[in-house]
Design a protein around this motif. Structure first.
Motif, PDB file in Angstrom:
ATOM      1  N   GLY A 155      63.285  -8.774 -83.160  1.00  0.00           N
ATOM      2  CA  GLY A 155      64.026  -7.530 -83.047  1.00  0.00           C
ATOM      3  C   GLY A 155      65.640  -7.553 -83.240  1.00  0.00           C
ATOM      4  O   GLY A 155      66.381  -6.744 -82.797  1.00  0.00           O
ATOM      5  N   PHE A 156      66.040  -8.855 -83.480  1.00  0.00           N
ATOM      6  CA  PHE A 156      67.580  -9.042 -83.661  1.00  0.00           C
ATOM      7  C   PHE A 156      68.097  -9.121 -84.971  1.00  0.00           C
ATOM      8  O   PHE A 156      67.513  -9.703 -85.774  1.00  0.00           O
ATOM      9  N   PHE A 157      69.312  -8.606 -85.019  1.00  0.00           N
ATOM     10  CA  PHE A 157      70.235  -8.983 -86.246  1.00  0.00           C
ATOM     11  C   PHE A 157      70.838 -10.344 -85.960  1.00  0.00           C
ATOM     12  O   PHE A 157      71.488 -10.332 -84.709  1.00  0.00           O
ATOM     13  N   VAL A 158      70.942 -11.464 -86.815  1.00  0.00           N
ATOM     14  CA  VAL A 158      71.325 -12.361 -86.613  1.00  0.00           C
ATOM     15  C   VAL A 158      72.464 -13.076 -87.505  1.00  0.00           C
ATOM     16  O   VAL A 158      72.461 -12.935 -88.672  1.00  0.00           O
ATOM     17  N   GLU A 159      73.787 -13.197 -86.848  1.00  0.00           N
ATOM     18  CA  GLU A 159      74.970 -13.778 -87.584  1.00  0.00           C
ATOM     19  C   GLU A 159      75.219 -15.261 -87.393  1.00  0.00           C
ATOM     20  O   GLU A 159      74.970 -15.550 -86.146  1.00  0.00           O
ATOM     21  N   GLN A 160      75.112 -16.015 -88.331  1.00  0.00           N
ATOM     22  CA  GLN A 160      75.278 -17.537 -88.211  1.00  0.00           C
ATOM     23  C   GLN A 160      77.106 -17.755 -88.270  1.00  0.00           C
ATOM     24  O   GLN A 160      77.528 -17.341 -89.017  1.00  0.00           O
ATOM     25  N   ARG A 161      77.235 -18.409 -87.235  1.00  0.00           N
ATOM     26  CA  ARG A 161      78.690 -19.128 -87.166  1.00  0.00           C
ATOM     27  C   ARG A 161      78.649 -20.714 -86.947  1.00  0.00           C
ATOM     28  O   ARG A 161      77.793 -21.076 -86.225  1.00  0.00           O
ATOM     29  N   PHE A 162      79.821 -21.320 -87.737  1.00  0.00           N
ATOM     30  CA  PHE A 162      79.731 -22.552 -87.677  1.00  0.00           C
ATOM     31  C   PHE A 162      80.552 -23.389 -87.008  1.00  0.00           C
ATOM     32  O   PHE A 162      81.797 -22.806 -86.760  1.00  0.00           O
ATOM     33  N   GLY A 195      76.093  -4.304 -77.097  1.00  0.00           N
ATOM     34  CA  GLY A 195      76.724  -5.540 -76.881  1.00  0.00           C
ATOM     35  C   GLY A 195      75.941  -6.689 -77.989  1.00  0.00           C
ATOM     36  O   GLY A 195      75.152  -6.417 -79.008  1.00  0.00           O
ATOM     37  N   CYS A 196      76.178  -7.832 -77.364  1.00  0.00           N
ATOM     38  CA  CYS A 196      75.554  -9.006 -78.417  1.00  0.00           C
ATOM     39  C   CYS A 196      75.305 -10.216 -77.480  1.00  0.00           C
ATOM     40  O   CYS A 196      75.655 -10.366 -76.399  1.00  0.00           O
ATOM     41  N   TRP A 197      74.384 -10.995 -77.988  1.00  0.00           N
ATOM     42  CA  TRP A 197      74.000 -12.397 -77.241  1.00  0.00           C
ATOM     43  C   TRP A 197      74.514 -13.687 -78.162  1.00  0.00           C
ATOM     44  O   TRP A 197      74.364 -13.686 -79.346  1.00  0.00           O
ATOM     45  N   ILE A 198      75.397 -14.423 -77.705  1.00  0.00           N
ATOM     46  CA  ILE A 198      75.935 -15.646 -78.315  1.00  0.00           C
ATOM     47  C   ILE A 198      75.122 -16.935 -77.535  1.00  0.00           C
ATOM     48  O   ILE A 198      75.340 -17.055 -76.456  1.00  0.00           O
ATOM     49  N   ARG A 251      72.447  -9.233 -82.231  1.00  0.00           N
ATOM     50  CA  ARG A 251      72.466  -7.763 -81.880  1.00  0.00           C
ATOM     51  C   ARG A 251      71.180  -7.147 -81.917  1.00  0.00           C
ATOM     52  O   ARG A 251      70.486  -7.514 -82.979  1.00  0.00           O
ATOM     53  N   CYS A 252      70.797  -6.222 -81.156  1.00  0.00           N
ATOM     54  CA  CYS A 252      69.565  -5.601 -81.400  1.00  0.00           C
ATOM     55  C   CYS A 252      69.347  -4.556 -82.751  1.00  0.00           C
ATOM     56  O   CYS A 252      70.519  -4.062 -82.987  1.00  0.00           O
ATOM     57  N   LYS A 253      68.218  -4.711 -83.369  1.00  0.00           N
ATOM     58  CA  LYS A 253      68.337  -4.014 -84.510  1.00  0.00           C
ATOM     59  C   LYS A 253      68.053  -2.283 -84.342  1.00  0.00           C
ATOM     60  O   LYS A 253      68.598  -1.553 -85.042  1.00  0.00           O
ATOM     61  N   SER A 254      67.700  -2.276 -82.777  1.00  0.00           N
ATOM     62  CA  SER A 254      67.448  -0.747 -82.630  1.00  0.00           C
ATOM     63  C   SER A 254      68.557  -0.215 -81.984  1.00  0.00           C
ATOM     64  O   SER A 254      68.558   1.189 -81.615  1.00  0.00           O
TER      65      SER A 254
END
Length: 290
Positions: A245-252, A195-198, A286-289
Motif C-alpha cells: 500500500g505504498f507509493f515508492v519514490e527511488q532516490r540515488f 508524511g513519509c517513510w525514508i 507514502r501511503c496510497k490511501s
C-alpha cells in the motif's frame, strides 16, 4: 525476551558506524565516539569492532556517509519538523536536527540500546557547551509492536504538519514476515498523521568491495549469530512495498556525491568513490490511501 536478545546481537554492527563517522564531517560524530570509547576501552568489544572496522574501513565509511547524507537531503525536502527515527542506535542525527527548536525528534530503539544512547547524550550535554535538547525524546520499543510505535509518536503535537519516519540499516536484519509487520505499523501511523517513510535499506551490494568481500562480511555476521535477509533486487523491494500500500519514490546515493569528504580521508580517488556508489538507492514512501 527472545526477540530483544536476538536484536541486541545487532548492536555491534551499528557501533562500527560510530568509528566510521569520525572519518566524515557529520556533526557530533567525534564526540559520540570518544564517549563510547571510554565505556568500552580495554574490553573485548573494543577489540572486536576496531578489528572489524579496520578490515572493512572503505566499505563501511563510504556507504554510510552516502546514505546518511542522502537521508538528510530527503528529510529537508520533506520538511522535517516531526521525526521518528527507528532503530536509531548511536547515530547523531537527533542531536543535529534538534539544534532547531522547532523540530520534535523521537529516537526509538530496543531498551538496552536506547538507554545507552540516552546516557551518552546526557554525558555529552553535561560536558559541553551544547544547549539542552527538550525537543529530543528517547523511546524504548520494538518496531514489530504497534502500541510501542503509537506511544513514540505521542510526543508530536497534532496540527504541526506531517511526520517523517526514518530508518537506516534495520530492514536487512528482519525476516520477510517481520518486514511486513514493520511496514504495516508504519503505514498505520502515516495514514493517521501524514508524511513519509525514508529508508536506504534496499540494495546492499557494494561495487567497491566486490562479491568476495561482501561474502566475507556476511560470514562474519553469521559467526556472531546475526543473519541478514536483504531484498533480492530493487525491483523486488519496490514490488514488496507497493503491494503493502505504498507509493515508492527511488532516490540515488550519487545525488550527494559532491558532499562526500571521506574520499580524501581514506586516500581514495574521486573516480573510485563515484564508481563505488553504483546503483545504491533510498526509498521515499507514502501511503496510497492518503
Amino acid at each position: 525476551m527472545a526477540r530483544s536478545n536476538e536484536m541486541d546481537k545487532l548492536s555491534f554492527t551499528g557501533d562500527w558506524l560510530v568509528v566510521a563517522r569520525t572519518l566524515t564531517d557529520i556533526p557530533y560524530s567525534q564526540e559520540i565516539y570518544e564517549i563510547l570509547l571510554e565505556r568500552i576501552k580495554g574490553t573485548q568489544m573494543e577489540i572486536d569492532f576496531q578489528k572489524e572496522f579496520q578490515s572493512n574501513k572503505a566499505l563501511i565509511t563510504r556507504r554510510f556517509e552516502y546514505r546518511y547524507k542522502l537521508s538528510k537531503k530527503l528529510m529537508k525536502e520533506n520538511g522535517a519538523i516531526k521525526v521518528l527515527e527507528l532503530a536509531s542506535g548511536l547515530a547523531p542525527r537527533g542531536l543535529q536536527w534538534t539544534e532547531n527548536p522547532n523540530v520534535t525528534y523521537v529516537e526509538f530503539d530496543l531498551p538496552r540500546k536506547i538507554e545507552e544512547k540516552r546516557q551518552i547524550v546526557e554525558k555529552l550535554l553535561s560536558h559541553s557547551k551544547m544547549k539542552p535538547r527538550p525537543n529530543l525524546y528517547f523511546e524504548a520499543g520494538d518496531v514489530l509492536n504497534r502500541e510501542d510505535m503509537i506511544t513514540a509518536v505521542s510526543h508530536f503535537h497534532i496540527g504541526d504538519g506531517p511526520i517523517i519516519i526514518i530508518n537506516e540499516g534495520l530492514l536487512r536484519y528482519l525476516t520477510h514476515d517481520q518486514k511486513k509487520i514493520m511496514a504495516g505499523n508504519i503505514k498505520y501511523l502515516l495514514e493517521r498523521l501524514g508524511g513519509c517513510w525514508i529508508t536506504p535499506d534496499i540494495n546492499q551490494s557494494d561495487p567497491i568491495s566486490g562479491l568476495e568481500r561482501m561474502k566475507a562480511r556476511e560470514d562474519y555476521l553469521q559467526s556472531k549469530g546475526v543473519h541478514t535477509q536483504s531484498f533480492e533486487s530493487v525491483a523486488v523491494a519496490k514490488s514488496f512495498f507497493e503491494e503493502l500500500g505504498f507509493f515508492v519514490e527511488q532516490r540515488f546515493f550519487k545525488e550527494v556525491f559532491p558532499e562526500m569528504v571521506s574520499t580524501s580521508r581514506l586516500n581514495a580517488s574521486q573516480d573510485e568513490l563515484e564508481n563505488g556508489v553504483g546503483s545504491q538507492i533510498s526509498f521515499v514512501m507514502r501511503c496510497k490511501s492518503t
